[in-house]
Design an enzyme around this catalytic site. Structure first.
Site, PDB file in Angstrom:
ATOM      1  N   ARG A 109       5.908   5.092   5.801  1.00  0.00           N
ATOM      2  CA  ARG A 109       6.394   3.741   5.477  1.00  0.00           C
ATOM      3  C   ARG A 109       7.520   3.339   6.410  1.00  0.00           C
ATOM      4  NH1 ARG A 109       5.540   4.140  -1.110  1.00  0.00           N
ATOM      5  NH2 ARG A 109       3.275   4.313  -0.960  1.00  0.00           N
ATOM      6  N   LYS A 147      -7.073  11.385   0.312  1.00  0.00           N
ATOM      7  CA  LYS A 147      -5.737  11.272   0.879  1.00  0.00           C
ATOM      8  C   LYS A 147      -4.684  11.293  -0.216  1.00  0.00           C
ATOM      9  CE  LYS A 147      -2.941   7.793   3.132  1.00  0.00           C
ATOM     10  NZ  LYS A 147      -2.871   6.422   3.584  1.00  0.00           N
ATOM     11  N   CYS A 163      -5.496  -2.890   5.896  1.00  0.00           N
ATOM     12  CA  CYS A 163      -4.691  -3.009   4.681  1.00  0.00           C
ATOM     13  C   CYS A 163      -3.817  -4.236   4.869  1.00  0.00           C
ATOM     14  CB  CYS A 163      -3.850  -1.756   4.460  1.00  0.00           C
ATOM     15  SG  CYS A 163      -3.205  -1.652   2.767  1.00  0.00           S
ATOM     16  N   TYR A 185      -1.350  14.176  12.204  1.00  0.00           N
ATOM     17  CA  TYR A 185      -0.360  13.910  13.248  1.00  0.00           C
ATOM     18  C   TYR A 185      -0.191  15.111  14.176  1.00  0.00           C
ATOM     19  CZ  TYR A 185       0.517  10.022  10.151  1.00  0.00           C
ATOM     20  OH  TYR A 185       0.340   8.897   9.365  1.00  0.00           O
ATOM     21  N   CYS A 202      -0.393  -4.235   3.622  1.00  0.00           N
ATOM     22  CA  CYS A 202       1.015  -3.949   3.295  1.00  0.00           C
ATOM     23  C   CYS A 202       2.012  -4.153   4.437  1.00  0.00           C
ATOM     24  CB  CYS A 202       1.156  -2.547   2.708  1.00  0.00           C
ATOM     25  SG  CYS A 202       0.486  -1.221   3.723  1.00  0.00           S
ATOM     26  N   CYS A 240      -0.299  -3.884  -0.852  1.00  0.00           N
ATOM     27  CA  CYS A 240      -1.542  -3.778  -0.084  1.00  0.00           C
ATOM     28  C   CYS A 240      -2.501  -4.929  -0.367  1.00  0.00           C
ATOM     29  CB  CYS A 240      -2.205  -2.435  -0.368  1.00  0.00           C
ATOM     30  SG  CYS A 240      -1.107  -1.050   0.017  1.00  0.00           S
ATOM     31  N   LYS A 300      -7.651   7.580  -2.668  1.00  0.00           N
ATOM     32  CA  LYS A 300      -6.289   7.561  -2.144  1.00  0.00           C
ATOM     33  C   LYS A 300      -5.324   7.554  -3.326  1.00  0.00           C
ATOM     34  CE  LYS A 300      -3.090   4.818   0.619  1.00  0.00           C
ATOM     35  NZ  LYS A 300      -2.943   3.710   1.583  1.00  0.00           N
ATOM     36  N   GLU A 354     -14.755   6.881  -7.617  1.00  0.00           N
ATOM     37  CA  GLU A 354     -14.360   6.051  -6.476  1.00  0.00           C
ATOM     38  C   GLU A 354     -15.270   6.278  -5.266  1.00  0.00           C
ATOM     39  OE1 GLU A 354     -12.270   3.661  -5.959  1.00  0.00           O
ATOM     40  OE2 GLU A 354     -10.737   3.732  -7.504  1.00  0.00           O
ATOM     41  N   ARG A 374       2.799   1.477  -6.051  1.00  0.00           N
ATOM     42  CA  ARG A 374       1.385   1.213  -5.798  1.00  0.00           C
ATOM     43  C   ARG A 374       0.468   1.801  -6.874  1.00  0.00           C
ATOM     44  NH1 ARG A 374       2.421  -0.889  -0.921  1.00  0.00           N
ATOM     45  NH2 ARG A 374       3.053   0.329   0.911  1.00  0.00           N
ATOM     46  N   SER A 393       1.762  11.735   6.384  1.00  0.00           N
ATOM     47  CA  SER A 393       3.062  11.869   7.034  1.00  0.00           C
ATOM     48  C   SER A 393       3.971  12.904   6.356  1.00  0.00           C
ATOM     49  CB  SER A 393       3.752  10.510   7.070  1.00  0.00           C
ATOM     50  OG  SER A 393       3.870   9.962   5.768  1.00  0.00           O
TER      51      SER A 393
HETATM   52  C1  PBG Z   1      -1.230   1.722   3.886  1.00  0.00           C
HETATM   53  C2  PBG Z   1      -1.281   3.157   4.218  1.00  0.00           C
HETATM   54  C3  PBG Z   1      -0.385   4.167   3.846  1.00  0.00           C
HETATM   55  C4  PBG Z   1      -0.781   5.320   4.534  1.00  0.00           C
HETATM   56  C5  PBG Z   1      -1.913   4.990   5.268  1.00  0.00           C
HETATM   57  N1  PBG Z   1      -2.227   3.669   5.040  1.00  0.00           N
HETATM   58  C6  PBG Z   1       0.832   4.118   3.032  1.00  0.00           C
HETATM   59  C7  PBG Z   1       0.792   3.655   1.652  1.00  0.00           C
HETATM   60  O1  PBG Z   1      -0.242   3.537   1.016  1.00  0.00           O
HETATM   61  O2  PBG Z   1       1.898   3.351   1.177  1.00  0.00           O
HETATM   62  C8  PBG Z   1      -0.062   6.624   4.492  1.00  0.00           C
HETATM   63  C9  PBG Z   1      -0.290   7.517   5.659  1.00  0.00           C
HETATM   64  C10 PBG Z   1       0.703   8.613   5.819  1.00  0.00           C
HETATM   65  O3  PBG Z   1       1.593   8.830   4.972  1.00  0.00           O
HETATM   66  O4  PBG Z   1       0.609   9.299   6.844  1.00  0.00           O
HETATM   67  N2  PBG Z   1      -1.888   1.325   2.776  1.00  0.00           N
END
Ligand code: PBG
Length: 324
Positions: A206, A249, A120, A314, A122, A130, A196, A234, A218, A275
């Site tokens: 983040r 996700k 990515c 995690y 970002c 991104c 996603k 997708e 986003r 997360s």
């Molecule tokens: C980056 C990305 C993100 C996550 C994985 N890759 C954050 C986002 O899209 O802002 C999130 C993973 C998580 O929250 O554990 N593009």
């Protein structure tokens, strides 16, 4: 008149019976553990919003990967938060950048561990989006795709076992596949973050990846949480473009999507317990409001039952202990 002939409790009367008729199993082989790399040396910096998760400098992450593998985890996915940020995300094109160095170090020290890399822009762009941003403030799809493919190639050259684009630009799977193939990496799988969603559950990440957008959000590239059918569009597109696995996700709020994706494709379906899903359980457990192990295992079995073949979580390093 089912009852009293039908008594479902007959098959629930002991641990042995329950184990015998259990439909879904959690096994460590299904888990991928996300890890975060930061610049510097000898650094282990706890992520305050993700108890038990830390950012590691390259030297430290190699030893940590050893521990994770020793805990029975077979695959990790690497994220990095470079210091240098610019409009081109140039830190991610550096063959001596954080991710390439960590991949080389880990593959050398822990060869049996599969190392995936998140692809990515970002964490390396100065605006935290991104993709590349036009002067008008629009996230430009096609120039972003070109850069993403180069980032993926940088990771493949370092020895990544799979590359996982998480940007949600259109056409990036095909572009990455083509560039990898043209450079001799036809055996490097692409794990697509295909569905996603623009989610409120990425907040703690983040902090860990230093990737919050500096302006806006986003929603012009990540999916609207209200849409289920669009997820199929997708994933089918990505499979067509050559994705070896597709991801949904977050996981917990999107179990219906996991289920319908499972039915629609024949590649492995990956779910990312993100997360925020992790931190909710940790925070409630810290307050004594919930049993961490039981709650975590319940969410994970739910994700598996919905149809996920693999889970990014995690909780992965805690599982061996919990599943004993
Ligand atoms: C980056 C990305 C993100 C996550 C994985 N890759 C954050 C986002 O899209 O802002 C999130 C993973 C998580 O929250 O554990 N593009």
């Amino acid at each position: 008149m089912a009852f009293p002939t039908q008594r479902p409790r007959r098959l629930r009367q002991s641990d042995t019976w329950r184990a015998l008729v259990r439909e879904t199993q959690l096994t460590l082989a299904d888990f991928v553990y996300p890890m975060f790399i930061v610049p510097g040396a000898k650094l282990r910096h706890p992520v305050s919003s993700m108890p038990g998760v830390s950012q590691f400098s390259v030297d430290e992450i190699v030893g940590e990967a050893r521990k994770v593998a020793d805990a029975g985890v077979r695959a990790i996915i690497l994220f990095s938060a470079p210091d240098h940020k610019d409009p081109d995300a140039s830190a991610f094109l550096d063959p001596h950048g954080l991710v390439p160095r960590a991949v080389r170090g880990i593959k050398q020290a822990v060869p049996e561990l599969l190392v995936w890399t998140d692809v990515c822009l970002c964490s390396a762009t100065d605006h935290g989006h991104c993709g590349h941003v036009t002067p008008a403030g629009v996230i430009d799809n096609d120039s972003s795709v070109a850069t993403l493919a180069k980032v993926a190639l940088t990771h493949a050259r370092a020895g990544a076992d799979a590359v996982a684009p998480s940007d949600m630009m259109d056409g990036r799977v095909g572009a990455i596949r083509a560039l990898l193939d043209a450079n001799g990496f036809s055996n490097t799988p692409v794990v697509s973050y295909a569905a996603k969603y623009a989610s409120a559950f990425y907040g703690p990440f983040r902090e860990a990846a230093d990737s919050a957008p500096a302006f806006g959000d986003r929603r012009s590239y990540q999916m609207d949480p209200a849409n289920g059918r669009e997820a199929l569009r997708e994933v089918l597109m990505d499979v067509e473009e050559g994705a070896d696995m597709v991801m949904v996700k977050p996981a917990g709020p999107y179990l219906d999507v996991i289920r319908s994706v499972r039915k629609a494709v024949n590649v492995p379906v990956v779910a990312y317990q993100v997360s925020g899903e992790f931190s909710l359980i940790k925070a409630a457990a810290e307050r004594g409001w919930i049993d961490e192990r039981a709650a975590a295992l319940e969410t994970l079995i739910g994700i598996k039952r919905a149809g996920a073949d693999l889970i990014l979580s995690y909780f992965a390093p805690q599982l061996r202990e919990w599943l004993r």
